[in-house]
Design a protein around this motif. Structure first.
Motif, mmCIF file in Angstrom:
data_model
loop_
_atom_site.group_PDB
_atom_site.id
_atom_site.type_symbol
_atom_site.label_atom_id
_atom_site.label_comp_id
_atom_site.label_asym_id
_atom_site.label_seq_id
_atom_site.Cartn_x
_atom_site.Cartn_y
_atom_site.Cartn_z
ATOM 1 N N HIS A 179 47.280 34.605 33.581
ATOM 2 C CA HIS A 179 46.477 34.765 34.786
ATOM 3 C C HIS A 179 45.648 36.043 34.692
ATOM 4 N N GLY A 205 35.087 28.647 37.665
ATOM 5 C CA GLY A 205 36.266 28.528 38.510
ATOM 6 C C GLY A 205 37.544 28.293 37.741
ATOM 7 N N VAL A 209 42.484 28.779 41.240
ATOM 8 C CA VAL A 209 42.364 30.149 41.726
ATOM 9 C C VAL A 209 43.065 30.227 43.071
ATOM 10 N N TRP A 223 43.446 33.930 38.892
ATOM 11 C CA TRP A 223 42.817 32.821 38.194
ATOM 12 C C TRP A 223 43.726 32.359 37.060
ATOM 13 N N ARG A 240 33.581 36.177 37.039
ATOM 14 C CA ARG A 240 34.464 35.173 37.633
ATOM 15 C C ARG A 240 34.719 35.501 39.110
ATOM 16 N N THR A 244 33.558 33.210 42.353
ATOM 17 C CA THR A 244 34.573 32.722 43.282
ATOM 18 C C THR A 244 34.224 33.096 44.713
#
Length: 559
Positions: A179, A205, A209, A223, A240, A244
């Motif tokens: 993660h 994505g 998430v 994530w 990222r 998001t």
């Protein structure tokens, strides 16, 4: 008698020392660090109601000040809302989310007011020896010396020195999940709610998430990364994050980035959790964390389970049945949790034959994953110990209630003989059994009357005659229990048995089983033959206490 030695001053080791102190047992906590915890906003923990209650019972005030209970849970898949569930009094128990350094600091602050706990910093354990009466350990550091204890508990993490010195294998799976994580201050569309978004529609994505709230408008975002060991650069993580936030808010809102990181989850389970007078707890005994499971939750349950058993051994002596029950109960429970997670991974992370066992397709998958995060089902619910070595044999006097034997009891409101009222969980962890009488209507009676009326005098006499200390409590009602039912509850909140009325002999037999039988019937525990050679030295050769003035004996005085 010598104190219990706790190796490791993480949340599990600190909680164990406080739980022992609450039951009148002194301890020495060997902390190889400086006695402080570096703030890491992105390193947080989720506590279920039972473990949050345990930490609060130990005096950890930071739970209220720096933790937050989720007000709801929301799960999405692509652009579709799959589940929305309120949490709290009306919607079920709400997990507590708190930075790990805040939890550790709260436990340290509680220890500062507890004279039975001594924390020694800058001391790393490097050898240990056992005999029939205790454990001797040596530490290196500025004040290198030998320490003498009644028992030793290794709470020293995934690379546990105690586990290695005991020669215990730690098999399992490496790199189960990876993660990327960020802690930031921002306004998201779901204040107070935890969010899990699977297969979000924006470019970066990934597969999953999540967003979990913290106090002060802070959020932790996680994530799920691909299984391959690809490098996550700071620029890639920022991209990222911005994608998001834009995907959730329509455009990237203002935010303050507080902390980032990448972590890998492993699944491991120690082969043994007890060797003679030495035990393992927390990450030293198990590693888990995939699909919503919480390793620290299980570590705190280890501490709660072990503390009352060590306290009984320290004060009264204990049978091997009682001490062995720690491994039998906790290792079995964690193994079941790991097995459930490993069986779920093929379903949730890319298919496999097991997906056919889940009805409802994607919605069933979402329920399984949500349960892991919320603390329900095989991935998250508090464990039960129905096959514990401490379970009493079935007797005709036993009756069924809403809680099966071995499971955690409901947190009903209870009244003590002195008239004080509290939640049942508030009476736990004091080293004594709880005997709870279900007596509807007592709340409206004058205490002077119901203490001397009905079954109370007979029950009070039966409680006094038990082979272990017990506290008598009364409740207006308990799920599934009829009037005059009597519940016997362990110090860690698990139901031993329920009885239809006052049955002194059955109550006595159940209490005796809960303590593992008469400790006098057992021979003293000695190190296992499979232990390393250093553990098998004779008592006369073990260094019980250094005599040099340069290295005073630190194993007795608890300041």
């Amino acid at each position: 008698m010598d104190p219990v030695i706790v190796a490791g001053a993480g949340p599990v080791g600190l909680a164990l020392s406080l739980a022992l102190a609450a039951q009148g047992v002194p301890s020495v906590v060997l902390d190889e660090g400086p006695g402080t915890d570096d703030p890491r906003p992105a390193r947080t923990v989720v506590l279920r109601p039972d473990t949050a209650s345990f930490a609060e019972r130990l005096g950890c005030t930071t739970l209220r000040d720096e933790g937050v209970h989720w007000v709801g849970w929301r799960s999405l898949r692509r652009k579709q809302l799959m589940r929305q569930q309120p949490l709290g009094e009306d919607g079920g128990p709400a997990p507590l989310h708190i930075p790990q350094h805040a939890l550790a600091r709260g436990l340290r602050e509680a220890i500062a007011h507890q004279p039975l706990v001594r924390v020694v910093t800058g001391n790393r354990l490097d050898s240990l020896e056992q005999d029939a009466r205790g454990v001797s350990v040596h530490t290196r550091g500025p004040g290198a010396t030998w320490w003498r204890g009644s028992h030793l508990v290794g709470c020293d993490g995934a690379r546990s020195t105690v586990r290695k010195l005991l020669g215990i294998r730690f098999p399992g799976r490496t790199g189960v999940e990876r993660h990327a994580v960020a802690a930031l201050r921002a306004e998201l569309p779901w204040p107070g709610e935890a969010v899990l978004h699977r297969q979000p529609p924006w470019r970066s994505g990934g597969a999953e998430v999540s967003a979990r709230p913290l106090p002060g408008g802070v959020w932790r975002l996680d994530w799920l990364l691909p299984s391959r060991d690809e490098l996550v650069t700071p620029d890639a993580l920022i991209a990222r994050l911005r994608d998001t936030l834009a995907g959730w808010c329509g455009e990237t809102p203002p935010y303050e980035l507080l902390d980032t990181g990448v972590y890998t989850l492993h699944h491991r389970l120690a082969k043994r959790w007890r060797v003679g007078r030495a035990f393992l707890a927390g990450d030293a005994a198990h590693l888990l964390g995939a699909v919503g499971t919480q390793g620290l939750d299980e570590g705190l349950r280890d501490a709660d389970n072990l503390a009352w058993k060590l306290a009984h051994a320290w004060h009264h002596g204990a049978s091997d049945t009682l001490l062995d029950s720690y491994q039998a109960e906790r290792r079995t429970a964690v193994a079941a949790r790991l097995r459930a997670a490993d069986q779920s991974l093929p379903i949730l992370r890319g298919g496999g034959g097991l997906r056919t066992y889940l009805p409802g397709g994607v919605r069933g998958h979402d329920t399984l994953l949500s349960d892991g995060h919320l603390g329900f089902g095989p991935l998250g619910a508090p464990p039960a110990y129905p096959h514990s070595p401490l379970a009493p044999p079935y007797a005709e006097a036993q009756t069924a209630v809403g809680t099966p034997p071995g499971a955690p009891v409901d947190d009903v409101r209870v009244t003590a003989p002195d008239g004080t009222t509290a939640r049942l969980r508030e009476r736990l962890g004091r080293g004594r059994l709880l005997v709870v009488l279900v007596a509807p209507g007592t709340g409206v009676w004058d205490r002077r009357h119901w203490l001397t009326a009905g079954v109370m005098p007979r029950l009070a006499a039966a409680v006094t005659a038990l082979p272990v200390r017990a506290e008598l409590l009364v409740t207006e009602g308990y799920p599934g229990a009829s009037a005059h039912s009597v519940l016997l509850v362990r110090p860690d909140g698990h139901l031993v048995a329920a009885f239809g009325g006052v049955r002194p002999s059955a109550l006595y037999e159940a209490a005796d089983a809960t303590r593992g039988g008469d400790p006098a019937a057992d021979t003293p525990s000695v190190p296992s033959p499979s232990a390393p050679p250093s553990e098998s030295r004779s008592e006369s050769s073990a260094p019980s206490a250094p005599s040099s003035p340069a290295a005073p004996d630190r194993s007795v005085n608890i300041n």
